[in-house]
Every structure is written in C-alpha cells, then in structure tokens.
Enzyme design. Structure first.
Site, PDB file in Angstrom:
ATOM      1  N   PRO A   1      -1.780  -5.549   2.821  1.00  0.00           N
ATOM      2  CA  PRO A   1      -2.306  -4.646   1.853  1.00  0.00           C
ATOM      3  C   PRO A   1      -3.166  -5.300   0.655  1.00  0.00           C
ATOM      4  O   PRO A   1      -2.482  -6.260   0.057  1.00  0.00           O
ATOM      5  CB  PRO A   1      -1.148  -3.681   1.303  1.00  0.00           C
ATOM      6  CG  PRO A   1       0.084  -4.099   2.187  1.00  0.00           C
ATOM      7  CD  PRO A   1      -0.197  -5.077   2.590  1.00  0.00           C
ATOM      8  N   GLU A   2      -4.356  -5.065   0.356  1.00  0.00           N
ATOM      9  CA  GLU A   2      -5.159  -5.739  -0.620  1.00  0.00           C
ATOM     10  C   GLU A   2      -5.094  -4.680  -1.690  1.00  0.00           C
ATOM     11  O   GLU A   2      -4.924  -3.610  -1.894  1.00  0.00           O
ATOM     12  CB  GLU A   2      -6.578  -6.234   0.017  1.00  0.00           C
ATOM     13  CG  GLU A   2      -6.328  -7.333   0.913  1.00  0.00           C
ATOM     14  CD  GLU A   2      -7.301  -8.361   1.125  1.00  0.00           C
ATOM     15  OE1 GLU A   2      -8.006  -8.544  -0.232  1.00  0.00           O
ATOM     16  OE2 GLU A   2      -7.681  -8.741   2.105  1.00  0.00           O
TER      17      GLU A   2
END
Ligand SMILES: [Zn+2]
Length: 271
Positions: free
Chosen positions: A2-3
């Site tokens: 996840p960014e």
C-alpha cells in the site's frame, strides 16, 4: 505494498464513521511488526476523536493518546458492523460502538502502536524522519528544488527515501518522473529549478489522481483487501518494459535502482 494514495483512501473510507466512537474491546492476533506498547485492555472506554494520516501512517487520535497504524507490505483495514470471527490473517480488531476496525495482514509487516502523544519518544521514532506531505501547501516547489540541490543520489532514489517528501513510492516515482520528462538516474543536485518545478507538479498530480481514482472505488472498499495497485492509474511507464511509450512509441526501458525496478522512456525523459 500500500502506498500513500491507498492509505489516504483507507483513511477516507472510515474516518467520518469512526469519529466519536467509544472503544468496547481490543482483540490482538499474532504479533505484528512492533508490539502495541500498552495493555490492550487500557484502551477500552476511550473515544476515537479523529483519524489523520502522516506519510503512510494512520493516526487514530483518542481522548488520551493515539494509535499509529501502518499497513506494512500486505495490510489492509476494513471498518464495518460485523459479527464474523477474525480469520487467520486478521491480527487486530478495534471493536467500537460504531463498528469494528479490522487489520488484515498476511505478511505481518504492519503495525499498531500506542503513543502517549505525537511528541512522545515512540511517535517521534516512527514519524520524526518523515519529509513534508506532498498534497499539502508545505510541499513547496522552491524548497523542493533547494532540497534536491543538496543531494547527489539519483533522483528516483531521493524521491523514494521519503525524507524530502513522503509517500512517493516506486510506482508513483516512476510515473512522476515520466510526466516531468526527467531520467530516473539523473543526479538530484543537477536538476534545474524549472525541471524541479515540473517534478513538483507531477508528484502532486499522480498522487492526487490516485487518491481520486481510489476514492471512486470507496463503495466496494469494505470488501477490498488491499491487493497492491487495486486502483492503480493507467501507468505511462510503470511495469511496461518493452512496450511502446504512450507518447513517442519508443520501447519503455527497465533498470534496477537500489533493488527496485525503475521504468522510463529513453526518448521522453532526459538525463
Ligand atoms: Zn516516450
């Protein structure tokens, strides 16, 4: 992994709904990356005031102290009224009067850490080295250029390091450098003011578009379990090695930089 946009969309998916809720119970699964740092039972009875984000951390402000959540490599959060028991990869349940916040994290690089305040030692250790937030006014083109001037590493790695600006992960760094027309191997210190300004705008553009794209998938979010890139933009270069550039048709190249794959167009992106 996840960014920043995924973390921000996660925040938007439950921040309003959990605000004001009282904690009824805390359930811990297998150990995560770091210990909670307090007796879980001591959180019962506290109220969740708000949910903020700093870099890739979510900060749950309680009426006393805060919880810092990180999704690690494979974590995802859901918030729902639920009665189903936690599965083998659900390692944290915050049971509140408004619903259950559940961390699902097969690889367990995620974390939930309690801190007395944002300036406490534990919070400073996690948040202290973070650069400015790219989607706020603190991220300023001139200061960005000045910071780049002091760095001699390749620009892609300077972006990924996160100490000048946070949350520009591998995908978004490649995409922003394409939009700005800058070769990822260019030394940060050699980037001129106009090119730094273009990169500054490109970083904001790719991240805010990703948040918007993710925001449009919010309806399905309670079922989503954080598959990497599940609301990725249509990439210009990322993961397109050998495919024609969408602007000039030149085959996209892939190189390795610091163990990470970098994608760029040798025609559109100048050293
Ligand atoms: Zn091109």
């Amino acid at each position: 992994m996840p960014e920043l946009p995924e973390v921000e969309v996660t925040r938007l998916s439950f921040a309003d709904r959990i605000a004001g809720a009282r904690i009824d119970a805390v359930r811990m699964g297998k150990p995560l990356r770091w210990p909670l740092g307090c007796d879980a039972a001591s959180l019962v009875g506290r109220t969740v005031r708000a949910v903020r984000r700093r870099g890739k951390y979510l900060l749950l402000d309680l009426d006393r102290g805060l919880l810092l959540l990180h999704l690690g490599m494979s974590g995802s959060l859901s918030f729902a009224h639920r009665t189903d028991p936690p599965g083998p990869h659900d390692h944290f349940d915050l049971v509140t009067t408004n619903g259950v916040l559940r961390l699902h994290d097969p690889r367990r690089f995620g974390a939930v850490v309690w801190a007395e305040g944002e300036s406490s030692a534990v919070a400073t250790k996690l948040l202290g080295g973070l650069g400015v937030e790219p989607l706020t006014d603190d991220f300023d083109a001139q200061r960005f250029h000045a910071a780049l001037k002091r760095r001699h590493a390749p620009i892609k790695q300077v972006l990924l390091a996160g100490d000048i600006v946070v949350g520009v992960g591998n995908i978004y760094a490649s995409e922003a450098l394409f939009i700005a027309g800058i070769r990822p191997t260019t030394r940060a210190s050699r980037i001129s003011a106009p090119r730094a300004a273009r990169l500054h705008a490109a970083v904001r553009d790719v991240l805010s578009r990703a948040v918007q794209t993710g925001g449009s998938t919010l309806r399905d979010f309670s079922n989503a379990h954080g598959e990497s890139g599940y609301f990725q933009l249509e990439a210009m270069v990322y993961d397109r090695a050998g495919e024609p550039c969408r602007v000039c048709g030149t085959p996209i190249r892939m190189i390795r930089q610091g163990q990470r794959s970098t994608f760029y167009c040798p025609q559109c992106q100048k050293p």
